[in-house]
Motif scaffolding. Sequence first.
Motif: not given
Length: 378
Positions: A68-74, A190-192, A292-296, A301-303
Amino acid sequence: MSAESTPEPGIPGEPGTDGPRHRAKGPRKQRSEHSKALRLMAWTAAGIVVLGGTGAGYLYFKLNGNIKSVDINGALGTDRPRKVDNGSENILVLGSDSRSGSNRKLGGGPDDGSARSDTAMIIHVYKGHKKADVVSIPRDTLIDRPECTDTKGTRHDAASGVMFNSAYTTGGAACAVKTVESLTGLRMDHYLEVDFSGFEKLINDLGGVPVTTTKNISDKQSHLNLKAGTHTLNGRQALGLVRTRHGVGDGSDLGRIQLQQAFIKALVTQVKHVGIFTSPEKLYQLADTATSSVTTDSGLGSVGALASFANGLKGISSSNMHMITMPVEYDPANPNRVIVQQAKAQQVWTALKNDLPVPASATKGTATGEAKGVVHAG
């Protein structure tokens, strides 16, 4: 396509080889094959697993879909501290205290879907990626929270004299990053975020983490009861340890932070010694749990991106991690809260901005929580 013409996968951050493979003669053949096996295992550990022919693509997309990822910069736009181009990186790591789903029984409280930043750390990775400083921010710190816009586009008003972890509760990851940047003057690259249930499962997948406690630790609220001595903590015990605040020290959030810092060092040591590279299945299990445990942030946001990032940190051992707490003092008006010691804190932020070691004077005479040395790697 034959095995001889199949491109060989590379390590994250390095190109693969597309040309024909040449077999070395004599003793070099063994080293070449051993090196190839290690590269394949490293790729597996990163989540790009090659467990056999047609399954590889499925496993890649399975792991990629976990993240799961979030667009912090945006969300934050350009009104942020300038990125310092000196080879260092700053990563904000949050442990989320969610009250919904599988986290409900772990976090306690009502199943209302709310979440808090139970743990907050700034990891400063020095140029060369051989050492790091980890600065914990007490969640009970009273701060002035800036106005911020969350990743859904909702604007949240500024607030004065509120607890630090209200930023995440109010506006999620974007507002947490905005608050940390306002507090420190440092750009977060970065954010984790890791949640309760994922943390517990990851520790179990590792087979536990050995620690030694110098005192008995008993806390009914975090379901933890450890006698002084050496233990291999399972996931539930590890979660209890990093959440306990009444079982050791002065009962404050500062004491809990010292336990968290000690456990992180033990965890880093365990990951380096557990021997996961000898088992592709173990590597995939850990990769599946971790992704499965992280939001970045969207940059991780990709492997592939997460693998390259992790590969860049693998040279940092626990002995090269310096753990400190943001300089604070107890609030004279409320001993259950702390306030920033501004002059000392500024020493920390200035050092990190310039990619320099934090001076010892920055943490002398600050509130500690009195739990230092209670836990160390087993």
